[in-house]
Design a protein around this motif. Structure first.
Motif, PDB file in Angstrom:
ATOM      1  N   TYR A   4      12.161  -0.685   2.570  1.00 28.21           N
ATOM      2  CA  TYR A   4      11.417   0.299   3.368  1.00 28.21           C
ATOM      3  C   TYR A   4      12.302   1.016   4.374  1.00 28.21           C
ATOM      4  CZ  TYR A   4       7.614  -2.045   1.078  1.00 28.21           C
ATOM      5  OH  TYR A   4       6.791  -2.553   0.107  1.00 28.21           O
ATOM      6  N   VAL A  26       8.221   3.811   8.660  1.00 24.66           N
ATOM      7  CA  VAL A  26       8.182   2.371   8.412  1.00 24.66           C
ATOM      8  C   VAL A  26       7.013   1.814   9.223  1.00 24.66           C
ATOM      9  CG1 VAL A  26       9.403   0.164   8.591  1.00 24.66           C
ATOM     10  CG2 VAL A  26      10.685   2.266   8.091  1.00 24.66           C
ATOM     11  N   ALA A  27       6.217   0.991   8.576  1.00 23.62           N
ATOM     12  CA  ALA A  27       5.019   0.466   9.233  1.00 23.62           C
ATOM     13  C   ALA A  27       5.007  -1.054   9.216  1.00 23.62           C
ATOM     14  CB  ALA A  27       3.772   0.995   8.535  1.00 23.62           C
ATOM     15  N   ALA A  28       4.352  -1.619  10.179  1.00 24.06           N
ATOM     16  CA  ALA A  28       4.006  -3.048  10.155  1.00 24.06           C
ATOM     17  C   ALA A  28       2.499  -3.102   9.979  1.00 24.06           C
ATOM     18  CB  ALA A  28       4.428  -3.727  11.449  1.00 24.06           C
ATOM     19  N   TRP A  34      13.473  -7.582   1.687  1.00 27.93           N
ATOM     20  CA  TRP A  34      12.186  -6.899   1.854  1.00 27.93           C
ATOM     21  C   TRP A  34      12.309  -5.658   2.736  1.00 27.93           C
ATOM     22  CZ3 TRP A  34       7.807  -7.052  -0.679  1.00 27.93           C
ATOM     23  CH2 TRP A  34       6.703  -6.385  -0.137  1.00 27.93           C
ATOM     24  N   LEU A  77       3.170  -7.701   7.311  1.00 27.13           N
ATOM     25  CA  LEU A  77       4.197  -7.227   6.381  1.00 27.13           C
ATOM     26  C   LEU A  77       4.784  -5.907   6.871  1.00 27.13           C
ATOM     27  CD1 LEU A  77       2.880  -7.469   2.702  1.00 27.13           C
ATOM     28  CD2 LEU A  77       4.981  -8.478   3.611  1.00 27.13           C
ATOM     29  N   ILE A  78       6.072  -5.729   6.637  1.00 31.02           N
ATOM     30  CA  ILE A  78       6.684  -4.412   6.801  1.00 31.02           C
ATOM     31  C   ILE A  78       6.412  -3.616   5.529  1.00 31.02           C
ATOM     32  CG2 ILE A  78       8.882  -3.182   6.979  1.00 31.02           C
ATOM     33  CD1 ILE A  78       7.973  -4.562   9.592  1.00 31.02           C
ATOM     34  N   SER A  79       6.042  -2.359   5.683  1.00 28.50           N
ATOM     35  CA  SER A  79       5.776  -1.517   4.516  1.00 28.50           C
ATOM     36  C   SER A  79       5.889  -0.056   4.942  1.00 28.50           C
ATOM     37  CB  SER A  79       4.384  -1.824   3.943  1.00 28.50           C
ATOM     38  OG  SER A  79       4.200  -1.122   2.728  1.00 28.50           O
ATOM     39  N   ILE A 109       2.828  -0.248  -1.004  1.00 28.86           N
ATOM     40  CA  ILE A 109       2.618   0.620   0.163  1.00 28.86           C
ATOM     41  C   ILE A 109       1.183   0.437   0.639  1.00 28.86           C
ATOM     42  CG2 ILE A 109       4.316   2.301  -0.674  1.00 28.86           C
ATOM     43  CD1 ILE A 109       1.899   4.121  -1.416  1.00 28.86           C
ATOM     44  N   VAL A 150      -1.029  -5.584   9.077  1.00 33.09           N
ATOM     45  CA  VAL A 150      -1.575  -6.942   9.089  1.00 33.09           C
ATOM     46  C   VAL A 150      -2.638  -7.028   8.003  1.00 33.09           C
ATOM     47  CG1 VAL A 150      -2.805  -8.686  10.423  1.00 33.09           C
ATOM     48  CG2 VAL A 150      -1.152  -7.178  11.554  1.00 33.09           C
ATOM     49  N   LEU A 190       9.111  -0.510  16.603  1.00 35.11           N
ATOM     50  CA  LEU A 190       7.787  -0.967  16.169  1.00 35.11           C
ATOM     51  C   LEU A 190       7.057  -1.669  17.318  1.00 35.11           C
ATOM     52  CD1 LEU A 190       8.556  -2.363  12.593  1.00 35.11           C
ATOM     53  CD2 LEU A 190       6.918  -0.537  13.114  1.00 35.11           C
ATOM     54  N   ARG A 212       6.057   1.011  19.903  1.00 38.60           N
ATOM     55  CA  ARG A 212       4.912   1.849  19.528  1.00 38.60           C
ATOM     56  C   ARG A 212       3.606   1.099  19.763  1.00 38.60           C
ATOM     57  NH1 ARG A 212       4.574   7.104  17.903  1.00 38.60           N
ATOM     58  NH2 ARG A 212       6.061   6.803  16.221  1.00 38.60           N
ATOM     59  N   ARG A 213       3.565  -0.132  19.350  1.00 41.11           N
ATOM     60  CA  ARG A 213       2.310  -0.875  19.540  1.00 41.11           C
ATOM     61  C   ARG A 213       2.001  -1.021  21.024  1.00 41.11           C
ATOM     62  NH1 ARG A 213      -1.554  -3.418  16.830  1.00 41.11           N
ATOM     63  NH2 ARG A 213      -2.708  -4.955  18.035  1.00 41.11           N
ATOM     64  N   GLU A 271      11.686   7.288  16.042  1.00 41.32           N
ATOM     65  CA  GLU A 271      10.546   7.560  16.919  1.00 41.32           C
ATOM     66  C   GLU A 271       9.757   6.282  17.152  1.00 41.32           C
ATOM     67  OE1 GLU A 271       7.522  10.957  16.633  1.00 41.32           O
ATOM     68  OE2 GLU A 271       9.075  11.499  15.161  1.00 41.32           O
ATOM     69  N   TYR A 288      -0.564  -2.216  12.309  1.00 42.06           N
ATOM     70  CA  TYR A 288      -0.100  -2.919  13.518  1.00 42.06           C
ATOM     71  C   TYR A 288       0.805  -2.014  14.333  1.00 42.06           C
ATOM     72  CZ  TYR A 288       1.722  -6.773  16.331  1.00 42.06           C
ATOM     73  OH  TYR A 288       2.066  -7.604  17.361  1.00 42.06           O
ATOM     74  N   SER A 289       1.701  -1.313  13.646  1.00 40.53           N
ATOM     75  CA  SER A 289       2.577  -0.356  14.331  1.00 40.53           C
ATOM     76  C   SER A 289       3.298   0.491  13.292  1.00 40.53           C
ATOM     77  CB  SER A 289       3.585  -1.076  15.211  1.00 40.53           C
ATOM     78  OG  SER A 289       4.262  -0.153  16.032  1.00 40.53           O
ATOM     79  N   TRP A 290       3.895   1.584  13.744  1.00 37.50           N
ATOM     80  CA  TRP A 290       4.656   2.441  12.836  1.00 37.50           C
ATOM     81  C   TRP A 290       5.728   3.180  13.616  1.00 37.50           C
ATOM     82  CZ3 TRP A 290       0.286   3.734  15.286  1.00 37.50           C
ATOM     83  CH2 TRP A 290       0.213   4.990  15.892  1.00 37.50           C
ATOM     84  N   VAL A 291       6.808   3.501  12.919  1.00 37.72           N
ATOM     85  CA  VAL A 291       7.898   4.284  13.508  1.00 37.72           C
ATOM     86  C   VAL A 291       8.337   5.328  12.491  1.00 37.72           C
ATOM     87  CG1 VAL A 291       8.690   2.377  14.943  1.00 37.72           C
ATOM     88  CG2 VAL A 291       9.706   2.702  12.685  1.00 37.72           C
ATOM     89  N   VAL A 292       9.037   6.334  12.977  1.00 35.42           N
ATOM     90  CA  VAL A 292       9.553   7.379  12.095  1.00 35.42           C
ATOM     91  C   VAL A 292      11.064   7.455  12.265  1.00 35.42           C
ATOM     92  CG1 VAL A 292       9.463   9.813  11.452  1.00 35.42           C
ATOM     93  CG2 VAL A 292       7.391   8.662  12.310  1.00 35.42           C
TER      94      VAL A 292
END
Lengths: 391, 130
Positions: free
Chosen positions: A143, B81-83, A139, B92-94, B120, B85, A154, A157-158, A206, B62-66
């Motif tokens: 991504y 990449v994002a988490a 999974w 989920l990661i998406s 997505i 809810v 992650l 960031r939160r 980042e 929930y959170s995101w990174v680049v």
């Protein structure tokens, strides 16, 4: 009524530490073992226990139980290689403590060794692999969530968005570590670091820049663990282990409605309960900081700062030299050497035994040491002290 | 219909099979009635212990990174990449299209599929805007 310690570290040693290839995992481990034995004033023949940790990311079996043969050891009463990701080294010291406390062994060497830096000088590829947090095969690969760095970023960031933490707080953490590293002659990154230099550091994922990440190193570290009784005969002061705890609570940092706490909170509580101390008693901490965020987060997870307070606490200088809670006093994983948990364990022992030289801290009665790994999943902690008995 | 077919598969496989049909489903356990985290699906003994429910598609960030460094040939940076809810609870990661500068914690998202059929999440337009 005081509590007697459960074990003691009487020797600390390192191999050469380098950003270039300087030998195999086994060779470096043996060099660190020799240095730790010399520091302890203990003959190799006197060892009856050997515990080993290699990087989880390295090829399996590089530092397995046959290291006994490579190291020329005799009939050992204890021999094991431990794998619990970033909590391994602290767990190794816990196992050694249990062994000497139970009478299984009397003199146990705990060794970590790793060679992540390739000839070209790069180590980033050593840490690249898709990181699974969903439990669904493949999974995260869909991504591009590669490396532990993505998952920690992650979480960071939160945390940062929730509490108004920004890059100046991450920078303050990295700068505090670099200031400590200036006093550690073994540290690999000792040049002055300020906010401008930090901001010039390129982003990896980042919000993390290169300077937010642990500094990969080829090298090994070792400590010699023995009983409290035997430590009385040691040639130098001992570092005593009073409390031990673990906490393994899965992906609690990613629980949608959780408060962000991880198994680290449980590990800390358990270790402090065993030692009979509270977070307010902790005078120094040595934290497994794979990333700057990990250090900030651990301050809160272990109850040393309130929720959201660690950024300001660090920015105000409280964890740096002259601060009231000295933290990662050798430079930590960011500025000294990323020996994956052996860095905090060895630094605690160095400080408690008064071997810190230019970075020696005066007030170190109760030291918290932690190891953590996976995706904030696996945690182990120690409470250490220069005192045989904690009152 | 397809739900019955996928019921026979291991749960993570069934989740992916539904997605291939462009259906986002979440597993609701009996007898608790709770939606099971994706990470915990492997611990569910059997699909008979619950049922696959079509998700609302509503989620929050929930959170995101680049990613700024290239780790893999198929993922040229920068990419997000994002988490997320899901409204039903599981995380989920998406990924999320758009400029990360515009993202905010807990902002509302809507499930979608990109041109490759990958799940997505798109920022949910505010009422009255497009």
């Amino acid at each position: 009524m005081g509590r007697l310690a459960r074990s003691a570290i009487i020797g600390v040693g390192f191999s050469a530490l380098s950003r270039k290839p300087i030998g195999s995992v086994s060779e470096l481990a043996n060099a660190a073992l020799s240095a730790a034995l010399a520091d302890a004033g203990v003959a190799r023949a006197e060892l009856d226990g050997l515990l080993l940790v290699q990087s989880e990311l390295a090829e399996r079996g590089l530092l397995g139980v046959r290291a006994r043969d490579d190291f020329g050891l005799g009939d050992l009463a204890l021999l094991n290689a431990i794998e619990a990701k970033g909590s391994s080294v602290v767990q190794m010291v816990q196992l050694a403590t249990m062994a000497v406390d139970a009478g299984l062994a009397r003199m146990v060497a705990c060794v970590f060794s790793d060679t992540p830096v390739a000839a070209g000088g790069g180590a980033g590829q050593s840490y690249v692999r898709p990181t699974a947090i969903s439990g669904i095969d493949g999974w995260e690969e869909r991504y591009g969530l590669f490396g532990a760095i993505g998952v920690y970023a992650l979480a960071a960031r939160r945390y940062m968005e929730r509490f108004g933490i920004d890059e100046t707080h991450l920078a303050a953490y990295a700068i505090a570590c670099r200031r400590w590293a200036a006093g550690n002659s073994l540290a690999l990154a000792r040049g002055a670091l300020d906010l401008g230099t930090y901001r010039a550091s390129p982003f990896v994922v980042e919000p993390f820049r290169v300077l937010d990440c642990a500094l990969p190193v080829n090298g090994a570290g070792a400590v010699i663990v023995t009983s409290v009784a035997r430590a009385a005969d040691a040639k130098a002061p001992a570092a005593y282990i009073h409390g031990m705890g673990q906490g393994h609570d899965g992906h609690s940092a990613f629980r949608p409605n959780g408060n962000g706490a991880t198994g680290g909170r449980s590990a800390g509580r358990r270790a402090m309960a065993m030692a009979g101390v509270t977070p307010a008693d902790v005078t120094m901490c040595q934290i497994y900081d794979a990333f700057s965020f990990s250090g900030l987060f651990a301050l809160e997870d272990y109850g040393l700062c309130g929720p959201g307070e660690a950024g300001a606490f660090v920015a105000d200088g409280h964890t740096g030299p002259d601060g009231r809670l000295p933290m990662n006093t050798g430079g930590g994983h960011l500025s000294s050497y990323y020996l994956q948990g052996m860095t905090p364990v060895s630094e605690a022992a160095i400080q408690l035994r008064g071997q810190g030289g230019a970075r020696q801290v005066a007030r170190n009665d109760v030291v918290l040491v932690n190891g953590s790994g996976g995706c904030l999943e696996f945690h182990a902690a120690l409470i250490m002290s220069p005192h045989r008995v904690l009152s | 219909m397809s739900g019955a077919v996928h019921q026979a598969q291991p749960l993570p496989d069934a989740f992916l099979a539904f997605l291939r049909e462009r259906e986002l489903r979440v597993f609701r356990a009996r007898p608790t009635g709770e939606f099971v985290d994706f990470a915990a699906l492997g611990g569910v003994a059997s699909a008979a212990d619950g049922e696959w429910i079509r998700a609302s598609g509503r989620a929050r960030l929930y959170s995101w990174v680049v990613y700024r460094r290239q780790y893999h040939a198929d993922f040229p940076p920068p990419y997000t990449v994002a988490a997320v809810v899901l409204e039903e609870g599981p995380l989920l990661i998406s990924t999320i299209p758009g400029d990360p500068q515009d993202f905010a914690l807990d902002m509302p998202l809507t499930a979608a599929f990109d041109e490759t059929g990958r799940l997505i999440f798109k920022p949910t337009p505010l009422p009255g805007t497009r």
